[in-house]
Design a protein around this motif. Structure first.
Motif, PDB file in Angstrom:
ATOM      1  N   ASN A 199     -23.175  -1.581 -31.997  1.00 54.65           N
ATOM      2  CA  ASN A 199     -23.442  -2.608 -33.001  1.00 54.65           C
ATOM      3  C   ASN A 199     -22.815  -2.238 -34.347  1.00 54.65           C
ATOM      4  N   GLY A 200     -22.082  -1.118 -34.365  1.00 54.56           N
ATOM      5  CA  GLY A 200     -21.416  -0.690 -35.586  1.00 54.56           C
ATOM      6  C   GLY A 200     -22.279   0.120 -36.522  1.00 54.56           C
ATOM      7  N   ALA A 222     -29.628   1.952 -26.574  1.00 56.78           N
ATOM      8  CA  ALA A 222     -29.720   0.692 -25.823  1.00 56.78           C
ATOM      9  C   ALA A 222     -29.599  -0.507 -26.749  1.00 56.78           C
ATOM     10  N   ALA A 223     -30.004  -0.330 -28.020  1.00 55.43           N
ATOM     11  CA  ALA A 223     -29.905  -1.408 -29.004  1.00 55.43           C
ATOM     12  C   ALA A 223     -28.561  -1.422 -29.716  1.00 55.43           C
ATOM     13  N   GLY A 224     -27.657  -0.506 -29.347  1.00 53.90           N
ATOM     14  CA  GLY A 224     -26.315  -0.514 -29.905  1.00 53.90           C
ATOM     15  C   GLY A 224     -26.015   0.526 -30.959  1.00 53.90           C
ATOM     16  N   PHE A 225     -27.010   1.360 -31.304  1.00 49.07           N
ATOM     17  CA  PHE A 225     -26.802   2.374 -32.336  1.00 49.07           C
ATOM     18  C   PHE A 225     -26.105   3.612 -31.771  1.00 49.07           C
ATOM     19  N   ARG A 226     -25.186   4.148 -32.534  1.00 54.06           N
ATOM     20  CA  ARG A 226     -24.740   5.523 -32.302  1.00 54.06           C
ATOM     21  C   ARG A 226     -25.817   6.426 -32.877  1.00 54.06           C
ATOM     22  N   SER A 231     -34.007  -3.133 -37.649  1.00 53.71           N
ATOM     23  CA  SER A 231     -33.326  -4.424 -37.510  1.00 53.71           C
ATOM     24  C   SER A 231     -33.661  -5.381 -38.644  1.00 53.71           C
ATOM     25  N   ALA A 232     -34.643  -5.014 -39.458  1.00 56.48           N
ATOM     26  CA  ALA A 232     -35.065  -5.885 -40.555  1.00 56.48           C
ATOM     27  C   ALA A 232     -33.950  -6.007 -41.591  1.00 56.48           C
TER      28      ALA A 232
END
Length: 311
Positions: free
Chosen positions: A42-43, A68-72, A309-310
């Motif tokens: 997710n960048g 899983a949510a896209g985070f490194r 994510s907020a």
């Protein structure tokens, strides 16, 4: 019971361990770290800072949830801990550990990240956010210690030699008893046992003296370098997670009974800290203790993903 080396040789982490070699205080040092890439990036990057009685490996379920949510995810072992160098002569400070962490991220090409700190790592995360505000996208504090100044509250000073003498008495049983009583409100689950074996194995191994000495030096750092007075200067959007059954307080065993009784009141400390940090959000876990990410990973990870994510 297991016996591990002074840099946790023999204990396998859940992800491949990499090493950052650098020079600090005129000596070559190494920081071990995990660098876990997501399948669908997710960048964004999350940095997980461990507590004093924890290591990067303890974050295993959180690493899985974030990737899983896209985070490194970057999870370092700080100098003096776990798989990183344990120099016998080092001036430990939260500023120095923050600088070491920032140097690691710079080497990895990471300019800005979500900083998540647990326990002692919460004190470090707060210092990092104060020291490098432009590099801190969000700040998440998970049952951080240092929400009160123990010395100012009346806990007597203890020398590094005295800290070391105490550390040299550490065993599997003493680690388990302390965590059961202070972290988990008298409860114990098989899921906690691997982390007792991880820590206890270092004290049982040939590097026992080096491990104890590093822990003595870092205990002195924790006791004498409060960050609580600087909470109003934190600029990053902050979420504070507090397991209300936690009763952690450094030096409580030396405090007079009337002082010891009031220390580590996390329900009150959490609310006070959230009020002091501008715009902070407080998430309370009424039935959890010092390590909500270990006690109830599913619930903790769900709340963490909401926080990061907020907008």
């Amino acid at each position: 019971m297991p016996r591990y080396g002074p840099r946790l040789e023999g204990f396998e982490y859940p992800r491949p361990v990499q090493t950052f070699a650098f020079t600090s205080q005129s000596q070559p040092l190494e920081m071990a770290y995990l660098d876990v890439a997501p399948a669908r990036p997710n960048g964004r990057t999350a940095v997980l800072l461990h507590g004093k009685n924890f290591c990067a490996a303890t974050w295993v379920s959180t690493i899985d949830a974030l990737t899983a949510a896209g985070f490194r995810v970057i999870a370092p072992d700080q100098v003096g801990f776990c798989k990183s160098s344990k120099p016998s002569g080092y001036q430990y400070s939260f500023g120095q550990l923050a600088a070491n962490t920032h140097a690691l991220l710079d080497m990895l090409g990471i300019e800005r990240a979500v900083i998540v700190g647990h326990s002692m790592g919460g004190m470090l995360a707060a210092r990092y956010a104060l020291q490098y505000p432009e590099a801190t996208e969000r700040l998440v504090l998970v049952n951080p210690i240092g929400l009160e100044d123990w010395k100012a509250e009346g806990v007597p000073w203890r020398s590094i030699d005295a800290w070391n003498e105490r550390e040299m008495k550490t065993s599997f049983d003493s680690i388990r008893d302390y965590q059961r009583t202070v972290y988990y409100s008298g409860d114990w689950k098989p899921a906690y046992e691997p982390w007792v074996r991880m820590l206890g194995g270092m004290y049982a191994g040939d590097g026992r003296k080096a491990v104890a000495w590093s822990q003595a030096l870092t205990s002195d750092m924790v006791f004498n370098q409060p960050v609580v007075y600087e909470f109003p200067r934190i600029a990053a959007p902050t979420t504070l997670f507090v397991g209300l059954k936690d009763r952690t307080a450094i030096g409580k065993d030396l405090a007079p009974p009337e002082v010891a009784k009031r220390l580590g009141d996390y329900p009150a400390l959490g609310r006070r800290a959230a009020a002091a940090i501008p715009g902070a959000t407080l998430v309370e876990f009424a039935e959890l203790g010092h390590s909500p990410q270990v006690e109830d990973p599913a619930r903790f990870n769900a709340e963490l993903l909401k926080a990061v994510s907020a907008p």
